[in-house]
Structure formats: C-alpha cells, structure tokens
Motif scaffolding. Sequence first.
Motif, PDB file in Angstrom:
ATOM      1  N   VAL A   3     -28.488  93.935 -46.470  1.00 39.05           N
ATOM      2  CA  VAL A   3     -28.843  93.639 -47.857  1.00 39.05           C
ATOM      3  C   VAL A   3     -27.592  93.387 -48.690  1.00 39.05           C
ATOM      4  O   VAL A   3     -27.569  92.522 -49.566  1.00 39.05           O
ATOM      5  N   TYR A   4     -26.541  94.147 -48.392  1.00 39.47           N
ATOM      6  CA  TYR A   4     -25.304  94.061 -49.186  1.00 39.47           C
ATOM      7  C   TYR A   4     -24.149  94.578 -48.352  1.00 39.47           C
ATOM      8  O   TYR A   4     -24.305  95.520 -47.568  1.00 39.47           O
ATOM      9  N   GLU A   5     -22.984  93.983 -48.540  1.00 39.44           N
ATOM     10  CA  GLU A   5     -21.767  94.495 -47.932  1.00 39.44           C
ATOM     11  C   GLU A   5     -20.615  94.276 -48.903  1.00 39.44           C
ATOM     12  O   GLU A   5     -20.444  93.185 -49.451  1.00 39.44           O
ATOM     13  N   GLY A   6     -19.841  95.316 -49.141  1.00 39.70           N
ATOM     14  CA  GLY A   6     -18.731  95.231 -50.077  1.00 39.70           C
ATOM     15  C   GLY A   6     -18.390  96.608 -50.613  1.00 39.70           C
ATOM     16  O   GLY A   6     -18.682  97.625 -49.980  1.00 39.70           O
ATOM     17  N   ARG A   7     -17.790  96.651 -51.788  1.00 40.57           N
ATOM     18  CA  ARG A   7     -17.443  97.928 -52.402  1.00 40.57           C
ATOM     19  C   ARG A   7     -18.718  98.583 -52.925  1.00 40.57           C
ATOM     20  O   ARG A   7     -19.527  97.944 -53.594  1.00 40.57           O
ATOM     21  N   LEU A   8     -18.898  99.864 -52.616  1.00 43.25           N
ATOM     22  CA  LEU A   8     -20.140 100.550 -52.971  1.00 43.25           C
ATOM     23  C   LEU A   8     -20.436 100.455 -54.462  1.00 43.25           C
ATOM     24  O   LEU A   8     -21.559 100.151 -54.861  1.00 43.25           O
ATOM     25  N   HIS A   9     -19.435 100.703 -55.294  1.00 40.35           N
ATOM     26  CA  HIS A   9     -19.676 100.724 -56.739  1.00 40.35           C
ATOM     27  C   HIS A   9     -19.840  99.328 -57.340  1.00 40.35           C
ATOM     28  O   HIS A   9     -20.091  99.200 -58.540  1.00 40.35           O
ATOM     29  N   ASP A  10     -19.738  98.300 -56.512  1.00 40.53           N
ATOM     30  CA  ASP A  10     -20.051  96.941 -56.953  1.00 40.53           C
ATOM     31  C   ASP A  10     -21.466  96.521 -56.564  1.00 40.53           C
ATOM     32  O   ASP A  10     -21.891  95.401 -56.898  1.00 40.53           O
ATOM     33  N   TYR A  11     -22.179  97.380 -55.866  1.00 42.01           N
ATOM     34  CA  TYR A  11     -23.540  97.062 -55.429  1.00 42.01           C
ATOM     35  C   TYR A  11     -24.420  96.808 -56.662  1.00 42.01           C
ATOM     36  O   TYR A  11     -24.534  97.664 -57.545  1.00 42.01           O
ATOM     37  N   PRO A  12     -25.027  95.635 -56.780  1.00 42.33           N
ATOM     38  CA  PRO A  12     -25.708  95.244 -58.020  1.00 42.33           C
ATOM     39  C   PRO A  12     -26.918  96.077 -58.398  1.00 42.33           C
ATOM     40  O   PRO A  12     -27.326  96.064 -59.569  1.00 42.33           O
ATOM     41  N   GLU A  13     -27.508  96.821 -57.468  1.00 42.30           N
ATOM     42  CA  GLU A  13     -28.689  97.618 -57.784  1.00 42.30           C
ATOM     43  C   GLU A  13     -28.337  98.960 -58.427  1.00 42.30           C
ATOM     44  O   GLU A  13     -29.232  99.689 -58.864  1.00 42.30           O
ATOM     45  N   LEU A  14     -27.053  99.303 -58.480  1.00 42.70           N
ATOM     46  CA  LEU A  14     -26.665 100.575 -59.084  1.00 42.70           C
ATOM     47  C   LEU A  14     -26.755 100.491 -60.602  1.00 42.70           C
ATOM     48  O   LEU A  14     -26.670  99.412 -61.196  1.00 42.70           O
ATOM     49  N   ASP A  15     -26.909 101.655 -61.224  1.00 42.43           N
ATOM     50  CA  ASP A  15     -26.999 101.756 -62.675  1.00 42.43           C
ATOM     51  C   ASP A  15     -25.591 101.653 -63.271  1.00 42.43           C
ATOM     52  O   ASP A  15     -24.779 102.572 -63.115  1.00 42.43           O
ATOM     53  N   LYS A  16     -25.296 100.576 -63.965  1.00 45.51           N
ATOM     54  CA  LYS A  16     -23.949 100.348 -64.492  1.00 45.51           C
ATOM     55  C   LYS A  16     -23.557 101.387 -65.535  1.00 45.51           C
ATOM     56  O   LYS A  16     -22.385 101.783 -65.636  1.00 45.51           O
ATOM     57  N   HIS A  17     -24.519 101.851 -66.307  1.00 44.44           N
ATOM     58  CA  HIS A  17     -24.227 102.864 -67.324  1.00 44.44           C
ATOM     59  C   HIS A  17     -23.806 104.177 -66.670  1.00 44.44           C
ATOM     60  O   HIS A  17     -22.829 104.815 -67.099  1.00 44.44           O
ATOM     61  N   LYS A  18     -24.526 104.572 -65.629  1.00 42.20           N
ATOM     62  CA  LYS A  18     -24.168 105.800 -64.914  1.00 42.20           C
ATOM     63  C   LYS A  18     -22.790 105.670 -64.269  1.00 42.20           C
ATOM     64  O   LYS A  18     -22.010 106.625 -64.249  1.00 42.20           O
ATOM     65  N   LEU A  19     -22.506 104.500 -63.732  1.00 43.83           N
ATOM     66  CA  LEU A  19     -21.196 104.278 -63.127  1.00 43.83           C
ATOM     67  C   LEU A  19     -20.091 104.422 -64.165  1.00 43.83           C
ATOM     68  O   LEU A  19     -19.056 105.052 -63.915  1.00 43.83           O
ATOM     69  N   TYR A  20     -20.323 103.856 -65.345  1.00 45.04           N
ATOM     70  CA  TYR A  20     -19.327 103.940 -66.418  1.00 45.04           C
ATOM     71  C   TYR A  20     -19.093 105.400 -66.819  1.00 45.04           C
ATOM     72  O   TYR A  20     -17.945 105.825 -66.977  1.00 45.04           O
ATOM     73  N   LEU A  21     -20.176 106.161 -66.980  1.00 47.11           N
ATOM     74  CA  LEU A  21     -20.048 107.560 -67.377  1.00 47.11           C
ATOM     75  C   LEU A  21     -19.325 108.373 -66.304  1.00 47.11           C
ATOM     76  O   LEU A  21     -18.483 109.228 -66.616  1.00 47.11           O
ATOM     77  N   ALA A  22     -19.648 108.100 -65.039  1.00 46.65           N
ATOM     78  CA  ALA A  22     -18.988 108.824 -63.945  1.00 46.65           C
ATOM     79  C   ALA A  22     -17.498 108.528 -63.910  1.00 46.65           C
ATOM     80  O   ALA A  22     -16.666 109.425 -63.724  1.00 46.65           O
ATOM     81  N   GLN A  23     -17.139 107.265 -64.111  1.00 43.42           N
ATOM     82  CA  GLN A  23     -15.727 106.885 -64.119  1.00 43.42           C
ATOM     83  C   GLN A  23     -15.001 107.490 -65.319  1.00 43.42           C
ATOM     84  O   GLN A  23     -13.850 107.942 -65.212  1.00 43.42           O
ATOM     85  N   ALA A  24     -15.669 107.535 -66.469  1.00 41.91           N
ATOM     86  CA  ALA A  24     -15.079 108.133 -67.659  1.00 41.91           C
ATOM     87  C   ALA A  24     -14.864 109.625 -67.463  1.00 41.91           C
ATOM     88  O   ALA A  24     -13.818 110.170 -67.840  1.00 41.91           O
TER      89      ALA A  24
END
Length: 212
Positions: A178-199
């Motif tokens: 379905v997808y291959e690449g960097r995990l945090h670039d996977y388009p089905e992930l919640d971008k807002h949650k990713l931003y908060l986790a990185q912050a």
Amino acid sequence: MPTMNDMTSSQSPTYIYILLTNTGTVFTRLIKCFTGAPYNHASISLDPQLAELYSFGRKEARNPLNAGFVREDVYYGTYRYFPNTTCELLRLEVTARQKEAVKAVIDYFNRNKERYSYNLLGLLGVLLKRDLQIENACFCSQFVAEVLSKGGAGLWNDRPSALVTPQDFRQHGRLETVYEGRLHDYPELDKHKLYLAQANRYHARTAALKVN
C-alpha cells in the motif's frame, strides 16, 4: 437463520494491514546484519490509519530488553523517538468473518499480555532454521503470523509461525504493498497528531538541555 445481507456481509472482502518497519536502532541494525532485509519488525493493524497497531516489541522506547505484547502508537509511542523510521505497509484481503476472528485473537493476547514475553531465543531459531517455539513467548513476525493463522487467515500451511520473518510477508503473493517510505510521511496518518508529537518531542529535548 442468517439473512442474505448477513451472508453478504460475512463474505465481502475487507483488509488487514501488516506494517514492516526499520527504526535504525542498534538492535535492528544488528538483526539486519544477519538477515540482510530492509525491514526487521512486523506489526498488524486492523485499519489503514494504523490506529489499532499491535506487535511484540519494546514496551519502553529506551529499553529494548523490556519487551512483550504491545499496542503500538505511531504518534506517541516508541516511533516518536525514531522519526526517520522507514516502512512498508502491506494489506491482506480477508472476509469480514476472518477479520473479526483475527480481532478476537488480538483481544485475547491483550487481555493476557502479562503472561507473554518476547521470544528472543526464537530469533536464534530463525537463523538456525529451527522451530524454537517457547510457551507464552513470541517475536514480532511470529506473533503476526500466529494471529493470522488462529484467525483463519493463515498465509503458510508448511511453515510454523516461529520461522516466519518480516521478509516473508514482503514476498508473499497474497499481500499487496500500500505504501513504502518514511513512516511519518504515510498519507493516512493524522497530520495534527504528528505535529503535536513532534512539538512535544522538541519541548522535551529543550527542557532536558536547560536542566543539564
């Protein structure tokens, strides 16, 4: 008596997802020296957003020796400490009934997670091509294969779960990438949650530097 709708629902295709990852840790690099495979950790998910992601692995991000059954979190779990994790996401077509059975097996592991440990000896068995099954112990790909098998969606009839590796999933004809690449670039992930986790990770590092 089941209705026609019930029968159609139980037989219509749906998907189970298998996530293969490489965090780049010392432990995974060590395994890669023996396997030569690009991914050496396997997890199973019931949804493409990876909201329900399960495996056998480290319970604490910084302690690989404390391992067992885990519900993984791509935002706030171990993966938050390894933002450059690479992955391949595979999907397996199953019936709704098989998916429910797989979910029931995972629920059983979850309810009894304190009884299970990480099958470190089993990894040696894979290298030696010997089935070293240990009671109430699994390693990651063994767990995924066992869950599928007990849920009626097994992929191998001639291979015990304790000899299944992450690479075996990549090479299986029933699995689709379905997808291959960097995990945090996977388009089905919640971008807002990713931003908060990185912050949160950035603030934690900043606070630690101030303390030191």
